[in-house]
Each structure stands twice: as structure tokens, then as C-alpha cells.
Motif scaffolding. Structure first.
Motif, PDB file in Angstrom:
ATOM      1  N   CYS A 184       0.667  -0.897  -0.132  1.00 39.78           N
ATOM      2  CA  CYS A 184       0.036  -0.112  -0.237  1.00 39.78           C
ATOM      3  C   CYS A 184       0.978   1.174   0.136  1.00 39.78           C
ATOM      4  N   HIS A 238       0.387  -6.385   1.646  1.00 44.36           N
ATOM      5  CA  HIS A 238      -0.961  -6.890   1.844  1.00 44.36           C
ATOM      6  C   HIS A 238      -1.455  -8.086   1.283  1.00 44.36           C
ATOM      7  N   CYS A 281      -1.879  -2.636   9.799  1.00 47.29           N
ATOM      8  CA  CYS A 281      -1.126  -1.723   8.940  1.00 47.29           C
ATOM      9  C   CYS A 281      -1.731  -0.217   9.312  1.00 47.29           C
ATOM     10  N   CYS A 289      -2.388   1.737   7.276  1.00 51.05           N
ATOM     11  CA  CYS A 289      -3.413   2.149   6.292  1.00 51.05           C
ATOM     12  C   CYS A 289      -4.961   2.034   6.818  1.00 51.05           C
ATOM     13  N   ARG A 315      -6.101  -1.141   6.331  1.00 53.24           N
ATOM     14  CA  ARG A 315      -6.769  -2.486   5.773  1.00 53.24           C
ATOM     15  C   ARG A 315      -6.586  -3.521   6.773  1.00 53.24           C
TER      16      ARG A 315
HETATM   17 ZN    ZN Z   1      -1.247  -0.736   4.523  1.00 49.47          ZN
END
Ligand code: ZN
Ligand code: AMP
Length: 420
Positions: free
Chosen positions: A239, A246, A301, A303, A305
Motif C-alpha cells: 500500500c 498486503h 497496517c 493504512c 486495511r
Molecule cells: Zn497498508
């Protein structure tokens, strides 16, 4: 999707897959032998009761022994050629092609690619999945796709300049080769090209190599991992955080095992990646032994996700070289080489004679000032750094930039001609 729903979906798809595979004689025989019934799979942890599938199984069942649907439902064939004998063949149904494209589209979006991007796919088109599959993924996002294939650097550059390419898909070795080409032509990609991102994969590379490619091409490099047996590219992707890949766990169940015993290793420990495709129609595979070495990053993570991440692949379990009784991985050598500024971008490991290792490595285009003593000094420095990392001291041969061979597909880094 939250972890709970993701895991429930995984379990459902795993059970459906096992049920479906009862019709494939190869798996049917294995289930019979161990007395396993699809209803015995009560949690994803029960995956350990299922048999492994190996590359040898794919070869022995070539061409279509592992096909789980009728031939009429197949719309695509891809193969992966190994070092010896028959290739591994993988079939796709219409839905399988769509799913593979969907997973890649997810990956592209995850790195910030949009339909306004121009995607130049510099990987080879044909039986290799890196061409066609990435192409389908990029089209699904709505990018303008330039299917340049590997081609010549002159043509790659012309297409980039004329059509404003913003994203490329390359192997690490070709990325370096192309960076050298630009440098020799006096082209500064930051000012003269629109490139922003590079998807780099198909072969292992180190964090140092990522940084070198980023600096040389003025792009963000995202690690892209996949293998033909699991659709091709798009199994795992980085990502925007660029901190591990991922894995699309709604499509693949991952395990990390000790390659010698087949037993799982602890969370975060390195071992062989084993993948089960749980969302395929034409040719799902149970617990496929990838031989790729990695480890799971258990922490979520930044991010947000929920798909867990893998550390970059550090090599293959069958990559390990034994030199004078010491275990050496080519990636260790690469890591050392890429951390030395005067060293260029291409290298080759030669094993000869009784047990002699020579590392041939290119100098960076601007490193040689004509003074031979300096060269010898650098040669010694490199050999010493390698000795400190590997515990064996190789002979180091510094060669001119651009003088080592470059292949169109995956790089061949090791030549073993030993007479052990
Ligand atoms: Zn990520
Ligand atoms: P193929 O099926 O011929 O495309 O080859 C797949 C293999 O390429 C994998 O099993 C890995 O060994 C290697 N590979 C692909 N992507 C990566 C990556 N990002 N990092 C390291 N190795 C990779």
C-alpha cells in the motif's frame, strides 16, 4: 471488511474449495488416504489437515490433471517454466480472469493509481502472467494501458515521452538497466518524464535496491508479488505505506512453515510461504508450497486495511548456496552491494572450481576516475564487507557499467559451475 467477517468468508470459501476438489482425482485420492471429509474443516486452522501441493505435483499432473472444471469452462491458460522439464500449467475460467483483474485493480488503487494514470507494462506478454494479467488489472481501473512489453529501451522511452507514462511495471533488474540507459542519454526522469510510480516484482530484491531504483527513476516503488499457480501478479502488494505486502486473504489463505518439517513457524518468523487459493473455479490449489521465504507481519497496517502483510520475499528455499560449508543467500550479497555508493546496478555470482565464489559487479557509471589503485582498494573493501556479512570471502571483480548481461525476463544471478 473487519477481521471477523474476513475470517468467516475465508472459512466458507475454504470449505467450498475442498468440496469442489473432491472431484479432482489427485485430491480425492489424498482425502481418501487421510480419511478427510470437507465437513471436517471447522476453522481455517484446520487447513493443516489438508495435503500440501508441490510444483512436482503440478508437473506430474501436466497438462490438465488438476483441472477442476470441464475444458469448456476454461478461457485462458498460463504457464510458468521452471528450470527443468515440463512447465506448470494453470487454467482460468471467465470468473477467474475477472477475479484476478479485480485483485490487481485493488492493488493499483491501494497505491493511489486512478483512471487518469498512464500505465506502461514493460513485462513480457504471453504465457507469463506478468504481461496480460497486469494489463487486465490496469484496464479495470480505467488507466490508459501501453502494452509495451520488454522491448528496447529506446522504444520504452519514446512511448513514455510521447504518451506521458505515469506508472510502469518492471522487474528490478530491468528498472536498473533502464535507469542506466536514461543516465547515459542524459535524461533526468524527474524533469523530463511524467513517471510517478513503479510496480516492481517478479523476482526478489532488497530494500536497498528499492531505494536505488526510487532515486534513479524519481518514482515510488511498490513491491508486487505473485506466482502463476495463484493467478500470477496481485497475490500481495504494497500500500502507500510501503511497509510489507498486503495479501488478499479473501482469496488466499497464507501459512508460513518450516520448509524442512512442514510445521508452522511462530508469528513473525521466517519460513516458506504456503498459499491456498480459495476463490478459484478452474484450478484451485491446496497448500501450495511456493518455496518463497517470508514472514507474516501480525500488526495491523497504518493504512487501516485488515488484510495482513508479508515481509518482502528474501529468496527461495531452494536459492540457498552452500559455499565452503557456509549457507549463503544471493539476497545477502545484493544487500551489501547495494549499500555501497560506488557500486552499480548489476551483479553476477559465479561458483567455480572446487568451491570458489566470485562476485562480478558493475561499477556505477560515474565511479571510476581512471586510477587503478583506487579500483583495487574498492575491490578489497567490497570483498571485506561481503566477508563480514557472509562469513566467506568471495573474490570480487569490478567491471564496467553496462557490461554484465541483462535478460528480458527474470534475471539470472547465480551461475554454478562447481565440480564438487
Ligand atoms: Zn497498508
Ligand atoms: P512465475 O510464476 O513464473 O511468475 O514466478 C513466480 C515467482 O517469482 C514467485 O514464486 C517468486 O519466487 C518470484 N517473485 C514474484 N514476485 C516477487 C517479488 N515481489 N519478490 C520476490 N520474488 C518474487
Amino acid at each position: 471488511m473487519d477481521r471477523g467477517s474476513l475470517e468467516a468468508l475465508q472459512l466458507k470459501r475454504l470449505r467450498d474449495t475442498v468440496q469442489k476438489l473432491e472431484r479432482v482425482p489427485f485430491y480425492h485420492a489424498k482425502f481418501e488416504k487421510s480419511g478427510l471429509k470437507p465437513e471436517d474443516i471447522k476453522s481455517t486452522a484446520d487447513i493443516r489437515r489438508l495435503p500440501f501441493t508441490t510444483a512436482a505435483d503440478l508437473r506430474e499432473n501436466y497438462p490438465d490433471g488438476l483441472l477442476a472444471v470441464s475444458r469448456d469452462e476454461v478461457v485462458r491458460l498460463h504457464t510458468s517454466s521452471g528450470t527443468t522439464g515440463k512447465p506448470k500449467a494453470l487454467f482460468f475460467s471467465r470468473r477467474d480472469v475477472d477475479t484476478a483483474a479485480e485483485l490487481l485493480a485493488r492493488a493499483f488503487c491501494m497505491t493511489g493509481v486512478t483512471r487518469r494514470d498512464v500505465f506502461q507494462n514493460m513485462m513480457s506478454y504471453g504465457l507469463f502472467t506478468g504481461g496480460l494479467m497486469m494489463h487486465y488489472g490496469a484496464e479495470k481501473v480505467g488507466c490508459m494501458v501501453i502494452p509495451s512489453g520488454p522491448g528496447t529501451s529506446e522504444r520504452q522511452l519514446m512511448l513514455m515521452q510521447d504518451f506521458g507514462t505515469t506508472v510502469v511495471h518492471v522487474t528490478p533488474s530491468y528498472a536498473f538497466y533502464f535507469a542506466d540507459f536514461l543516465e547515459k542519454k542524459g535524461i533526468d526522469p524527474r524533469r523530463q518524464l511524467a513517471l510517478r510510480k513503479a510496480f516492481v516484482g517478479a523476482e526478489p530484491y532488497t530494500e536497498e535496491t528499492r531505494r536505488k531504483i526510487e532515486a534513479a527513476l524519481g518514482v515510488d516503488v511498490y513491491n508486487s508479488y505473485g506466482l502463476t499457480e495463484m493467478n500470477g501478479p496481485g497475490v500481495a502488494f504494497e500500500c502507500e505505506g510501503k511497509c510489507g505486502l498486503h495479501v488478499w486473504e479473501d482469496n488466499f489463505v497464507m501459512e508460513i512453515i518450516n520448509p524442512a518439517t512442514g510445521e508452522p513457524v511462530g508469528d513473525g518468523q521466517t519460513g516458506e510461504l504456503v498459499l491456498t487459493s480459495i476463490n478459484r473455479e478452474a484450478m484451485p490449489l491446496l497448500r501450495y508450497r511456493t518455496r518463497d521465504l517470508s514472514s507474516i507481519i501480525p500488526e495491523p497496517c497504518a493504512c487501516g486495511r485488515t488484510h495482513r502483510r508479508l515481509h518482502r520475499i528474501t529468496g527461495r528455499s531452494d536459492d540457498m548456496l552452500i559455499v565452503r560449508g557456509v549457507n549463503v543467500f544471493p539476497q545477502q550479497i545484493e544487500r551489501v552491494l547495494m549499500s555501497i555508493p560506488q557500486i552499480g546496478r548489476n551483479y553476477l555470482i559465479l561458483l567455480e572450481g572446487l568451491d570458489d565464489m566470485t562476485v562480478k559487479v558493475e561499477l556505477s557509471p560515474s565511479a571510476f576516475d581512471g586510477q587503478v589503485e583506487r579500483l583495487e582498494e574498492l575491490q578489497n573493501q567490497v570483498a571485506e564487507k561481503l566477508r563480514a556479512e557472509l562469513w566467506v570471502r568471495p573474490k570480487v571483480d569490478l567491471v564496467a557499467s553496462g557490461s554484465l548481461p541483462v535478460t528480458e525476463g527474470k534475471a539470472k544471478r547465480v551461475i554454478d559451475k562447481r565440480s564438487l
